[in-house]
Design a protein around this motif. Structure first.
Motif, PDB file in Angstrom:
ATOM      1  N   GLU A 204       0.355  -1.173   0.319  1.00  0.00           N
ATOM      2  CA  GLU A 204       0.290  -0.334   0.421  1.00  0.00           C
ATOM      3  C   GLU A 204       0.651   1.629   0.550  1.00  0.00           C
ATOM      4  OE1 GLU A 204      -3.412   0.171  -0.122  1.00  0.00           O
ATOM      5  OE2 GLU A 204      -2.995  -2.228  -1.189  1.00  0.00           O
ATOM      6  N   LEU A 205       1.402   1.399   0.963  1.00  0.00           N
ATOM      7  CA  LEU A 205       3.098   2.543   0.703  1.00  0.00           C
ATOM      8  C   LEU A 205       3.969   2.883  -0.358  1.00  0.00           C
ATOM      9  CD1 LEU A 205       3.505   4.966   2.803  1.00  0.00           C
ATOM     10  CD2 LEU A 205       5.596   2.714   3.293  1.00  0.00           C
ATOM     11  N   SER A 206       3.854   1.734  -1.313  1.00  0.00           N
ATOM     12  CA  SER A 206       4.454   1.419  -2.295  1.00  0.00           C
ATOM     13  C   SER A 206       3.681   1.819  -3.206  1.00  0.00           C
ATOM     14  CB  SER A 206       5.392   0.654  -2.700  1.00  0.00           C
ATOM     15  OG  SER A 206       4.668  -0.325  -2.966  1.00  0.00           O
ATOM     16  N   LYS A 207       2.398   1.729  -3.290  1.00  0.00           N
ATOM     17  CA  LYS A 207       1.215   2.068  -4.448  1.00  0.00           C
ATOM     18  C   LYS A 207       1.664   3.824  -4.356  1.00  0.00           C
ATOM     19  CE  LYS A 207      -2.326   1.032  -3.287  1.00  0.00           C
ATOM     20  NZ  LYS A 207      -4.059  -0.040  -3.214  1.00  0.00           N
ATOM     21  N   PHE A 208       1.283   3.642  -3.216  1.00  0.00           N
ATOM     22  CA  PHE A 208       0.741   5.633  -3.096  1.00  0.00           C
ATOM     23  C   PHE A 208       2.036   6.478  -2.812  1.00  0.00           C
ATOM     24  CE2 PHE A 208      -3.077   3.556   0.115  1.00  0.00           C
ATOM     25  CZ  PHE A 208      -3.975   4.860  -0.945  1.00  0.00           C
TER      26      PHE A 208
ATOM     27  N   ALA B 281      -0.559  18.172  -2.541  1.00  0.00           N
ATOM     28  CA  ALA B 281      -1.055  18.268  -1.560  1.00  0.00           C
ATOM     29  C   ALA B 281      -2.777  18.064  -2.402  1.00  0.00           C
ATOM     30  CB  ALA B 281      -1.706  20.111  -1.087  1.00  0.00           C
ATOM     31  N   MET B 282      -3.163  17.622  -2.934  1.00  0.00           N
ATOM     32  CA  MET B 282      -4.392  17.903  -3.526  1.00  0.00           C
ATOM     33  C   MET B 282      -4.776  15.476  -3.233  1.00  0.00           C
ATOM     34  SD  MET B 282      -6.682  18.184  -7.078  1.00  0.00           S
ATOM     35  CE  MET B 282      -5.418  20.405  -7.679  1.00  0.00           C
ATOM     36  N   TYR B 283      -3.428  15.753  -3.853  1.00  0.00           N
ATOM     37  CA  TYR B 283      -3.504  13.661  -3.323  1.00  0.00           C
ATOM     38  C   TYR B 283      -3.258  13.235  -2.937  1.00  0.00           C
ATOM     39  CZ  TYR B 283      -1.007   9.394  -4.027  1.00  0.00           C
ATOM     40  OH  TYR B 283      -0.825   8.030  -3.762  1.00  0.00           O
TER      41      TYR B 283
ATOM     42  N   PHE C 189      -4.565   4.009  -9.438  1.00  0.00           N
ATOM     43  CA  PHE C 189      -4.844   5.240 -10.787  1.00  0.00           C
ATOM     44  C   PHE C 189      -5.640   5.082 -11.394  1.00  0.00           C
ATOM     45  CE2 PHE C 189      -2.243   6.360 -14.578  1.00  0.00           C
ATOM     46  CZ  PHE C 189      -1.720   7.577 -14.181  1.00  0.00           C
ATOM     47  N   VAL C 190      -5.867   4.729 -12.041  1.00  0.00           N
ATOM     48  CA  VAL C 190      -6.678   5.339 -12.994  1.00  0.00           C
ATOM     49  C   VAL C 190      -8.129   6.309 -11.569  1.00  0.00           C
ATOM     50  CG1 VAL C 190      -9.430   4.191 -14.397  1.00  0.00           C
ATOM     51  CG2 VAL C 190      -6.938   2.731 -14.559  1.00  0.00           C
ATOM     52  N   PHE C 191      -8.038   5.470 -10.717  1.00  0.00           N
ATOM     53  CA  PHE C 191      -9.336   6.087  -9.734  1.00  0.00           C
ATOM     54  C   PHE C 191      -8.376   7.480  -8.965  1.00  0.00           C
ATOM     55  CE2 PHE C 191     -11.678   6.784  -5.661  1.00  0.00           C
ATOM     56  CZ  PHE C 191     -12.439   5.754  -5.633  1.00  0.00           C
ATOM     57  N   PHE C 192      -7.407   7.704  -9.121  1.00  0.00           N
ATOM     58  CA  PHE C 192      -7.138   9.222  -8.805  1.00  0.00           C
ATOM     59  C   PHE C 192      -7.194   9.958 -10.082  1.00  0.00           C
ATOM     60  CE2 PHE C 192      -5.027   6.962  -4.849  1.00  0.00           C
ATOM     61  CZ  PHE C 192      -5.520   7.611  -3.873  1.00  0.00           C
ATOM     62  N   CYS C 193      -6.646   8.893 -11.405  1.00  0.00           N
ATOM     63  CA  CYS C 193      -6.788   9.831 -12.460  1.00  0.00           C
ATOM     64  C   CYS C 193      -7.964   9.603 -13.034  1.00  0.00           C
ATOM     65  CB  CYS C 193      -6.169   9.066 -13.489  1.00  0.00           C
ATOM     66  SG  CYS C 193      -5.934   9.868 -15.478  1.00  0.00           S
ATOM     67  N   LEU C 194      -8.809   9.815 -12.977  1.00  0.00           N
ATOM     68  CA  LEU C 194     -10.277  10.378 -13.235  1.00  0.00           C
ATOM     69  C   LEU C 194     -10.956  11.140 -11.694  1.00  0.00           C
ATOM     70  CD1 LEU C 194     -11.979   6.677 -13.699  1.00  0.00           C
ATOM     71  CD2 LEU C 194     -11.974   8.368 -14.865  1.00  0.00           C
ATOM     72  N   SER C 195     -10.294  10.899 -10.632  1.00  0.00           N
ATOM     73  CA  SER C 195     -11.040  11.908  -9.653  1.00  0.00           C
ATOM     74  C   SER C 195     -10.226  12.969  -9.636  1.00  0.00           C
ATOM     75  CB  SER C 195     -10.870  11.291  -8.431  1.00  0.00           C
ATOM     76  OG  SER C 195      -9.718  10.893  -7.651  1.00  0.00           O
TER      77      SER C 195
ATOM     78  N   PHE D 122     -16.848  26.044   0.937  1.00  0.00           N
ATOM     79  CA  PHE D 122     -15.733  26.688  -0.200  1.00  0.00           C
ATOM     80  C   PHE D 122     -16.289  26.003  -1.097  1.00  0.00           C
ATOM     81  CE2 PHE D 122     -14.794  25.986   4.679  1.00  0.00           C
ATOM     82  CZ  PHE D 122     -14.791  27.368   5.225  1.00  0.00           C
ATOM     83  N   ASP D 123     -15.312  27.183  -2.151  1.00  0.00           N
ATOM     84  CA  ASP D 123     -15.349  26.830  -3.366  1.00  0.00           C
ATOM     85  C   ASP D 123     -13.739  26.461  -3.727  1.00  0.00           C
ATOM     86  OD1 ASP D 123     -15.812  26.557  -6.188  1.00  0.00           O
ATOM     87  OD2 ASP D 123     -15.420  28.599  -6.360  1.00  0.00           O
ATOM     88  N   SER D 124     -13.410  25.066  -3.504  1.00  0.00           N
ATOM     89  CA  SER D 124     -12.161  24.690  -3.715  1.00  0.00           C
ATOM     90  C   SER D 124     -12.078  23.639  -4.821  1.00  0.00           C
ATOM     91  CB  SER D 124     -11.764  24.425  -2.744  1.00  0.00           C
ATOM     92  OG  SER D 124      -9.730  23.750  -2.547  1.00  0.00           O
ATOM     93  N   ILE D 125     -10.746  22.997  -5.419  1.00  0.00           N
ATOM     94  CA  ILE D 125     -10.733  22.625  -6.187  1.00  0.00           C
ATOM     95  C   ILE D 125     -10.687  20.775  -5.603  1.00  0.00           C
ATOM     96  CG2 ILE D 125      -8.617  22.037  -6.769  1.00  0.00           C
ATOM     97  CD1 ILE D 125     -10.921  20.873  -9.164  1.00  0.00           C
ATOM     98  N   PHE D 126      -9.728  21.289  -3.554  1.00  0.00           N
ATOM     99  CA  PHE D 126      -9.793  19.906  -3.200  1.00  0.00           C
ATOM    100  C   PHE D 126     -11.491  19.142  -2.783  1.00  0.00           C
ATOM    101  CE2 PHE D 126      -6.552  22.318  -2.180  1.00  0.00           C
ATOM    102  CZ  PHE D 126      -5.166  21.603  -2.196  1.00  0.00           C
TER     103      PHE D 126
END
Length: 176
Positions: free
Chosen positions: A29-33, A45-47, A77-83, A148-152
């Motif tokens: 898990e750590l290596s993947k993240f 920060a967003m990630y 990776f696909v999950f984070f790329c999409l989101s 709040f209006d934030s991309i986060f």
């Protein structure tokens, strides 16, 4: 190393196997993240917000699980790329995303949690606690998203929507 631990502390073979499994999972898990974090270093920060939110939701709601490290890596990776990269480009009105999040909360309340086929599904008070935990986290996110209006918070909203979508898929697969 494990032989030394077993000898020193008197662990059984089963306890050593559990310890090995724990270290393997933590390293995986750590290596993947870290690898995906390196890919998103310009949006770190967003990630990190997306990863923290997803981790909390995955721990409390469960979902789909890949059978291999690389399958899990690719799905993550696909999950984070999409989101982070793709879905926020849709520019949906806040009210639509808020309504989707409320729909996700209802789905999680009705479905969650969905355990891996290799684990005993939680029941009773444990199931209620896990659902409550996820609903509290999503409620906090929803309040912040509305204030709040934030991309986060847009990214976090997509994390919630994607996590709930795969939770629904996991429930369908488990039923079959």
């Amino acid at each position: 190393m494990f032989a030394l631990i077993q000898k020193r502390y008197g662990f059984t073979d089963y306890q050593i196997a559990q310890l090995k499994y724990t270290f393997t999972i933590l390293f995986s898990e750590l290596s993947k993240f870290v690898i995906i974090g390196f890919i998103y270093h310009r949006h770190l920060a967003m990630y990190l917000y997306a990863m923290a939110l997803l981790s909390i939701l995955r721990l409390s709601t469960g979902g789909l699980h890949a059978k291999t490290y690389w399958g899990c890596f690719f799905a993550s990776f696909v999950f984070f790329c999409l989101s982070i990269s793709l879905l926020p480009q849709l520019h949906l009105p806040k009210i639509v995303l808020a309504a989707l999040i409320i729909g996700c909360m209802i789905a999680i309340y009705l479905i969650g949690p969905v355990a891996s086929v290799f684990r005993t599904p939680p029941e009773g008070s444990m199931k209620k606690r896990l659902v409550a935990q996820s609903l509290i986290v999503i409620s906090m996110h929803l309040i912040l998203f509305c204030m709040f209006d934030s991309i986060f918070f847009t990214v976090g909203s997509w994390i919630i929507i994607l996590q709930t979508s795969q939770l629904i898929a996991a429930k369908i697969i488990v039923r079959r």
